[in-house]
Design an enzyme around this catalytic site. Structure first.
Site, PDB file in Angstrom:
ATOM      1  N   HIS A  32     -12.558   5.914  -1.078  1.00 15.13           N
ATOM      2  CA  HIS A  32     -11.486   4.920  -1.160  1.00 15.13           C
ATOM      3  C   HIS A  32     -11.394   4.170   0.164  1.00 15.13           C
ATOM      4  O   HIS A  32     -10.638   4.554   1.061  1.00 15.13           O
ATOM      5  CB  HIS A  32     -10.163   5.627  -1.478  1.00 15.13           C
ATOM      6  CG  HIS A  32      -9.057   4.702  -1.886  1.00 15.13           C
ATOM      7  ND1 HIS A  32      -9.054   4.032  -3.091  1.00 15.13           N
ATOM      8  CD2 HIS A  32      -7.905   4.340  -1.262  1.00 15.13           C
ATOM      9  CE1 HIS A  32      -7.949   3.308  -3.188  1.00 15.13           C
ATOM     10  NE2 HIS A  32      -7.242   3.464  -2.086  1.00 15.13           N
ATOM     11  N   HIS A  64     -10.504  -4.839  -4.760  1.00 18.24           N
ATOM     12  CA  HIS A  64     -11.242  -3.725  -4.147  1.00 18.24           C
ATOM     13  C   HIS A  64     -10.447  -2.435  -4.342  1.00 18.24           C
ATOM     14  O   HIS A  64      -9.313  -2.308  -3.888  1.00 18.24           O
ATOM     15  CB  HIS A  64     -11.444  -3.970  -2.652  1.00 18.24           C
ATOM     16  CG  HIS A  64     -12.547  -3.155  -2.048  1.00 18.24           C
ATOM     17  ND1 HIS A  64     -12.678  -1.796  -2.237  1.00 18.24           N
ATOM     18  CD2 HIS A  64     -13.599  -3.517  -1.250  1.00 18.24           C
ATOM     19  CE1 HIS A  64     -13.735  -1.351  -1.579  1.00 18.24           C
ATOM     20  NE2 HIS A  64     -14.315  -2.382  -0.986  1.00 18.24           N
ATOM     21  N   LEU A  85      -6.932  -4.672  -1.247  1.00 18.78           N
ATOM     22  CA  LEU A  85      -7.462  -3.307  -1.274  1.00 18.78           C
ATOM     23  C   LEU A  85      -6.431  -2.364  -1.867  1.00 18.78           C
ATOM     24  O   LEU A  85      -5.261  -2.397  -1.470  1.00 18.78           O
ATOM     25  CB  LEU A  85      -7.808  -2.853   0.147  1.00 18.78           C
ATOM     26  CG  LEU A  85      -8.156  -1.372   0.338  1.00 18.78           C
ATOM     27  CD1 LEU A  85      -9.460  -1.025  -0.372  1.00 18.78           C
ATOM     28  CD2 LEU A  85      -8.248  -1.023   1.830  1.00 18.78           C
ATOM     29  N   SER A  86      -6.853  -1.508  -2.791  1.00 22.57           N
ATOM     30  CA  SER A  86      -6.013  -0.454  -3.351  1.00 22.57           C
ATOM     31  C   SER A  86      -4.756  -1.063  -3.986  1.00 22.57           C
ATOM     32  O   SER A  86      -4.868  -1.840  -4.934  1.00 22.57           O
ATOM     33  CB  SER A  86      -5.684   0.563  -2.257  1.00 22.57           C
ATOM     34  OG  SER A  86      -5.114   1.741  -2.792  1.00 22.57           O
ATOM     35  N   ALA A  87      -3.565  -0.743  -3.480  1.00 19.75           N
ATOM     36  CA  ALA A  87      -2.353  -1.364  -4.015  1.00 19.75           C
ATOM     37  C   ALA A  87      -2.426  -2.876  -3.868  1.00 19.75           C
ATOM     38  O   ALA A  87      -1.937  -3.625  -4.730  1.00 19.75           O
ATOM     39  CB  ALA A  87      -1.118  -0.827  -3.292  1.00 19.75           C
TER      40      ALA A  87
END
Length: 416
Positions: free
Chosen positions: A381, A263, A239-241
């Site tokens: 987010h 994601h 997720l994200s980073a």
């Protein structure tokens, strides 16, 4: 990145690190207003016009896209999107809140304690060291494991998260218990990044057998050897980073990971330092140019597409949803380099009492599904379909965990 913007961002970073946040915010705001305003629309198509994908496209059960105010600071369903009651006044303010905590996501952590996330199996803590460094991890072993060769999913958390939090939010341990697979949660160290973000944006952490990619890959190999994992069914998602780092892992270790899940992440090579990461997250023109110029490592361009499933909310103001498009475009470019094109079909759907979404499926010439994209309309987010017991989740979206697991089941490879 232009020289003026790069200089301004470097100065803002120094101000931020010294605690002079107001001065840094004023500097970046003034610089952006001078001609580098990030695109904050919900449009996600790649304006470069270079996407090498065949134009076969169909839409089924068309549902109008949700369009909340672009600067509302939250998704259309009112999900948690900031750590305070006041919403960011602009996309810049939202992004700067991420910058001031070392690229940390914006949504608040839940105040409640995590539920029982063991799901009936064992959730074991461990640590792994190689020449690049040491990282802690947690490993979920389903209760049905009795020495048989099971699959493994490596889960890379987002900024400020940890394995317990990520397991609770994604419910991946519950699925692992039900479907019998292992889940490995490497944990970023605060010494490596104050906000515990995986350093996807650092040049030294983007290459095979170097930095954090080498730690994650070697940790994966150790778990495979120790527990007799089915080496042809090893996957990585984040997720994200963590999503951006999952892409780094897929690009650099295509023989290790049979498929990947990204994601709310970013394409490979989208940044090389903190200022360029900020630009890539906001999808500025210079960030898109940087990504196109960097591309994949030359040695990897002839290799296979690593099957990839992408999730992104189209109202994500932390990582622009156009980054999800570019993840797919990178793999499609590899595929088309061998004289092949992909065929894409799409359909629209609706989660009962939740978000609508567009699900796009990319087929190769043989008809095999090699990529999927889930664009969740109105979502910000957070992990789509996740549990509110974890941070950075959106329970009203389609379940990213279920869909990634379904996608992974379809893809395996010969033992590395």
């Amino acid at each position: 990145m232009t020289d003026a913007l790069h200089a301004a961002m470097a100065k803002a970073t120094r101000l931020t690190r010294s605690g002079r946040l107001d001065e840094a915010a004023t500097l970046i705001r003034r610089t952006l207003r001078g001609g580098f305003a990030p695109d904050t629309s919900s449009k996600t198509s790649d304006s470069s016009g270079q996407e090498p994908i065949d134009g076969s496209f169909r839409v089924i059960d068309d549902i109008p896209q949700l369009t909340p105010p672009p600067d509302s600071g939250e998704s259309a369903h009112g999900s948690r999107h900031t750590a305070s009651a006041s919403a960011p006044s602009s996309a810049f303010d939202a992004a700067f809140r991420s910058l001031r905590t070392g690229l940390g996501p914006m949504m608040a952590k839940p105040s409640r304690t995590h539920p029982d996330i063991q799901a009936g199996g064992q959730f074991m803590a461990g640590s792994f060291t190689n020449p690049a460094g040491t990282r802690a991890y947690k490993l979920y072993i389903p209760s049905g494991y009795h020495g048989q060769a099971l699959p493994l999913i490596v889960m890379l958390h987002g900024c400020t998260q940890d394995p317990d939090d990520f397991a609770a939010g994604t419910r991946m341990n519950v699925l692992a218990e039900r479907e019998e697979f292992f889940v490995l949660y490497p944990e970023q160290a605060s010494e490596a990044n104050l906000s515990r973000c995986w350093n996807w944006f650092k040049a030294g952490d983007q290459h095979r057998d170097h930095g954090e990619p080498s730690i994650i890959a070697d940790m994966t190999r150790q778990i495979v050897r120790t527990h007799g994992i089915n080496a042809g069914r090893v996957y990585v998602a984040g997720l994200s980073a963590g999503g951006a780092m999952a892409m780094v892992m897929g690009v650099n270790y295509p023989e290790l990971y049979a498929a990947i899940g990204v994601h709310s992440g970013l394409p490979y090579g989208a940044a090389h330092d903190l200022p360029s990461a900020f630009a890539a997250m906001q999808q500025g023109e210079t960030a898109a140019l940087l990504q196109r110029e960097s591309g994949f490592p030359a040695a990897l361009k002839a290799l296979r597409i690593v099957p990839t499933i992408v999730f992104h909310g189209d109202r994500d103001t932390t990582v622009h949803p156009g980054n999800g498009d570019r993840v797919l475009t990178q793999w499609a470019t590899v595929h088309s380099g061998a004289g092949r094109k992909l065929r894409v079909t799409a359909n629209r759907g609706q989660v009962p009492q939740g978000h609508s979404y567009t699900h796009s499926i990319y087929h190769d010439a043989s008809g095999q599904i090699v990529m999927e994209q889930w664009l969740v309309h109105g979502a910000g987010h957070g992990w789509s379909g996740g549990s509110p017991q974890g941070s950075y989740t959106d329970p009203k979206g389609p379940s990213a965990s279920e869909e990634m697991l379904r996608f992974f089941r379809k893809h395996s490879q010969g033992k590395p």
